[in-house]
Scaffold this motif. Sequence first.
Motif, PDB file in Angstrom:
ATOM      1  N   THR A 188       0.774  -1.337  -0.113  1.00  0.00           N
ATOM      2  CA  THR A 188       0.028   0.066   0.011  1.00  0.00           C
ATOM      3  C   THR A 188       0.796   1.331  -0.008  1.00  0.00           C
ATOM      4  OG1 THR A 188      -0.081  -0.043   2.419  1.00  0.00           O
ATOM      5  CG2 THR A 188      -2.052  -1.282   1.012  1.00  0.00           C
ATOM      6  N   ALA A 189       2.193   1.076   0.061  1.00  0.00           N
ATOM      7  CA  ALA A 189       3.054   2.179  -0.017  1.00  0.00           C
ATOM      8  C   ALA A 189       2.928   2.965  -1.298  1.00  0.00           C
ATOM      9  CB  ALA A 189       4.577   1.788   0.215  1.00  0.00           C
ATOM     10  N   THR A 190       3.459   4.320  -1.268  1.00  0.00           N
ATOM     11  CA  THR A 190       3.320   5.254  -2.647  1.00  0.00           C
ATOM     12  C   THR A 190       4.798   5.041  -3.270  1.00  0.00           C
ATOM     13  OG1 THR A 190       3.997   6.984  -1.050  1.00  0.00           O
ATOM     14  CG2 THR A 190       1.686   6.532  -1.375  1.00  0.00           C
ATOM     15  N   ALA A 191       5.543   4.374  -2.699  1.00  0.00           N
ATOM     16  CA  ALA A 191       6.893   4.309  -3.142  1.00  0.00           C
ATOM     17  C   ALA A 191       7.523   2.774  -3.127  1.00  0.00           C
ATOM     18  CB  ALA A 191       8.069   5.184  -2.484  1.00  0.00           C
ATOM     19  N   ASP A 192       8.118   2.378  -4.241  1.00  0.00           N
ATOM     20  CA  ASP A 192       8.759   1.183  -4.457  1.00  0.00           C
ATOM     21  C   ASP A 192      10.203   1.423  -4.984  1.00  0.00           C
ATOM     22  OD1 ASP A 192       7.923  -2.117  -5.532  1.00  0.00           O
ATOM     23  OD2 ASP A 192       9.444  -1.439  -4.398  1.00  0.00           O
ATOM     24  N   PHE A 193      11.161   0.616  -4.516  1.00  0.00           N
ATOM     25  CA  PHE A 193      12.360   0.855  -5.156  1.00  0.00           C
ATOM     26  C   PHE A 193      12.935  -0.254  -5.926  1.00  0.00           C
ATOM     27  CE2 PHE A 193      11.880   3.214  -1.149  1.00  0.00           C
ATOM     28  CZ  PHE A 193      12.557   4.585  -1.641  1.00  0.00           C
ATOM     29  N   CYS A 194      14.006  -0.223  -6.617  1.00  0.00           N
ATOM     30  CA  CYS A 194      14.303  -1.049  -7.855  1.00  0.00           C
ATOM     31  C   CYS A 194      14.885  -2.565  -6.929  1.00  0.00           C
ATOM     32  CB  CYS A 194      15.566  -0.523  -8.674  1.00  0.00           C
ATOM     33  SG  CYS A 194      14.845   0.677  -9.492  1.00  0.00           S
ATOM     34  N   GLU A 195      15.041  -2.823  -6.105  1.00  0.00           N
ATOM     35  CA  GLU A 195      15.278  -3.919  -5.636  1.00  0.00           C
ATOM     36  C   GLU A 195      14.165  -4.996  -5.804  1.00  0.00           C
ATOM     37  OE1 GLU A 195      16.490  -6.088  -1.440  1.00  0.00           O
ATOM     38  OE2 GLU A 195      16.476  -4.220  -1.663  1.00  0.00           O
ATOM     39  N   PRO A 196      14.319  -6.100  -6.461  1.00  0.00           N
ATOM     40  CA  PRO A 196      13.217  -7.226  -6.791  1.00  0.00           C
ATOM     41  C   PRO A 196      12.391  -7.195  -5.313  1.00  0.00           C
ATOM     42  CG  PRO A 196      15.055  -7.976  -7.718  1.00  0.00           C
ATOM     43  CD  PRO A 196      15.480  -6.728  -6.680  1.00  0.00           C
ATOM     44  N   ASN A 197      11.029  -7.039  -5.303  1.00  0.00           N
ATOM     45  CA  ASN A 197      10.441  -7.559  -4.273  1.00  0.00           C
ATOM     46  C   ASN A 197      10.347  -9.036  -3.676  1.00  0.00           C
ATOM     47  OD1 ASN A 197      10.068  -4.846  -4.065  1.00  0.00           O
ATOM     48  ND2 ASN A 197       8.050  -4.849  -4.847  1.00  0.00           N
ATOM     49  N   TYR A 205       8.848 -12.796   3.898  1.00  0.00           N
ATOM     50  CA  TYR A 205       8.517 -11.893   5.066  1.00  0.00           C
ATOM     51  C   TYR A 205       9.200 -10.593   4.692  1.00  0.00           C
ATOM     52  CZ  TYR A 205       7.308 -16.204   6.816  1.00  0.00           C
ATOM     53  OH  TYR A 205       6.553 -17.457   7.146  1.00  0.00           O
ATOM     54  N   ILE A 206      10.394 -10.218   3.750  1.00  0.00           N
ATOM     55  CA  ILE A 206      10.895  -8.960   3.713  1.00  0.00           C
ATOM     56  C   ILE A 206      10.754  -8.772   1.986  1.00  0.00           C
ATOM     57  CG2 ILE A 206      12.995  -7.902   3.859  1.00  0.00           C
ATOM     58  CD1 ILE A 206      13.849  -9.594   6.169  1.00  0.00           C
ATOM     59  N   ALA A 207      10.222  -7.759   1.901  1.00  0.00           N
ATOM     60  CA  ALA A 207       9.813  -7.175   0.476  1.00  0.00           C
ATOM     61  C   ALA A 207      11.202  -6.856  -0.076  1.00  0.00           C
ATOM     62  CB  ALA A 207       8.866  -6.098   0.476  1.00  0.00           C
ATOM     63  N   GLU A 208      11.924  -5.739   0.563  1.00  0.00           N
ATOM     64  CA  GLU A 208      13.045  -5.204   0.026  1.00  0.00           C
ATOM     65  C   GLU A 208      14.424  -5.657   1.020  1.00  0.00           C
ATOM     66  OE1 GLU A 208      11.608  -1.566  -2.565  1.00  0.00           O
ATOM     67  OE2 GLU A 208      12.096  -1.006  -0.719  1.00  0.00           O
ATOM     68  N   PHE A 209      14.804  -6.753   0.852  1.00  0.00           N
ATOM     69  CA  PHE A 209      15.732  -7.647   1.551  1.00  0.00           C
ATOM     70  C   PHE A 209      17.032  -6.592   1.992  1.00  0.00           C
ATOM     71  CE2 PHE A 209      19.179 -10.113   3.227  1.00  0.00           C
ATOM     72  CZ  PHE A 209      18.611 -10.701   4.345  1.00  0.00           C
ATOM     73  N   LEU A 210      17.604  -6.009   1.158  1.00  0.00           N
ATOM     74  CA  LEU A 210      18.728  -5.174   0.978  1.00  0.00           C
ATOM     75  C   LEU A 210      18.609  -3.863   1.606  1.00  0.00           C
ATOM     76  CD1 LEU A 210      20.798  -6.478  -2.025  1.00  0.00           C
ATOM     77  CD2 LEU A 210      21.122  -7.115   0.236  1.00  0.00           C
ATOM     78  N   ASN A 211      17.612  -3.263   1.212  1.00  0.00           N
ATOM     79  CA  ASN A 211      17.008  -2.047   1.659  1.00  0.00           C
ATOM     80  C   ASN A 211      16.750  -2.002   3.187  1.00  0.00           C
ATOM     81  OD1 ASN A 211      17.380  -0.272  -0.138  1.00  0.00           O
ATOM     82  ND2 ASN A 211      15.545  -1.088  -1.178  1.00  0.00           N
ATOM     83  N   ALA A 212      15.889  -2.948   3.486  1.00  0.00           N
ATOM     84  CA  ALA A 212      15.703  -3.369   5.111  1.00  0.00           C
ATOM     85  C   ALA A 212      17.005  -3.557   5.869  1.00  0.00           C
ATOM     86  CB  ALA A 212      14.710  -4.336   5.329  1.00  0.00           C
ATOM     87  N   LEU A 213      17.846  -4.447   5.429  1.00  0.00           N
ATOM     88  CA  LEU A 213      19.313  -4.777   5.830  1.00  0.00           C
ATOM     89  C   LEU A 213      20.019  -3.304   6.152  1.00  0.00           C
ATOM     90  CD1 LEU A 213      21.009  -7.015   7.279  1.00  0.00           C
ATOM     91  CD2 LEU A 213      22.140  -7.330   5.093  1.00  0.00           C
ATOM     92  N   SER A 214      20.107  -2.546   5.338  1.00  0.00           N
ATOM     93  CA  SER A 214      20.996  -1.374   5.278  1.00  0.00           C
ATOM     94  C   SER A 214      20.416  -0.486   6.058  1.00  0.00           C
ATOM     95  CB  SER A 214      21.038  -0.686   3.807  1.00  0.00           C
ATOM     96  OG  SER A 214      19.743  -0.079   3.531  1.00  0.00           O
ATOM     97  N   SER A 215      18.651  -0.505   6.638  1.00  0.00           N
ATOM     98  CA  SER A 215      18.563   0.195   7.445  1.00  0.00           C
ATOM     99  C   SER A 215      18.722  -0.049   9.135  1.00  0.00           C
ATOM    100  CB  SER A 215      16.926   0.393   7.446  1.00  0.00           C
ATOM    101  OG  SER A 215      16.637   0.828   6.310  1.00  0.00           O
ATOM    102  N   VAL A 216      19.252  -1.238   9.241  1.00  0.00           N
ATOM    103  CA  VAL A 216      19.788  -1.719  10.783  1.00  0.00           C
ATOM    104  C   VAL A 216      20.765  -0.722  11.435  1.00  0.00           C
ATOM    105  CG1 VAL A 216      20.670  -3.650  11.806  1.00  0.00           C
ATOM    106  CG2 VAL A 216      18.960  -4.041  10.479  1.00  0.00           C
TER     107      VAL A 216
END
Length: 170
Positions: free
Chosen positions: A45-54, A60-71
């Motif tokens: 439902t987000a208004t943005a998505d990034f170029c990492e394959p979902n 359980y994690i749509a954008e694994f590398l983006n999530a990991l880089s936020s840690v």
Amino acid sequence: GPRIIFRISRISAVHTCSPELQPSRRTLATLAESAGMDGYWGTPTATADFCEPNYAHTRYIAEFLNALSSVPIALLGVVGLFHCAEQRLGAEQYICYALIGIIGVGSIAFHTTLLRGPQVLDELPMLWVIVSFWYALAQSHAHRTGKRFSLAARAALLSYASASSVVYFL
């Protein structure tokens, strides 16, 4: 000059998708399906998505590398709060580090789920942390110089944060 603008545009082009690859709101759910996995969190439902394959690594994690880089961002917030307590710093420093932690946690949640609520927790605190750092900077200057941070400047920062928050939801 033009050289700097060119360099900036080259850098940003590396970090964004080409226009034909940028997903529209209608295609967010399709991207998850095209990765071959159904997302645990349901339709994005987000208004943005990034170029990492979902959902390319786990459902359980749509954008694994983006999530990991936020840690590290979330960890910086936590470590900063402990530092504030250890050094007995002012409330403005606590607020800055708390907001950085919220950005990190919100970013992890957003990139994990691609849901609008976590997206808000990722993006809106970025506006607030800027105001908080300006306030902390002004407080530090006032402390060093013995001058008070004016009520008008405080009102301007609060007005900016409030207006930005309202505009964000428009």
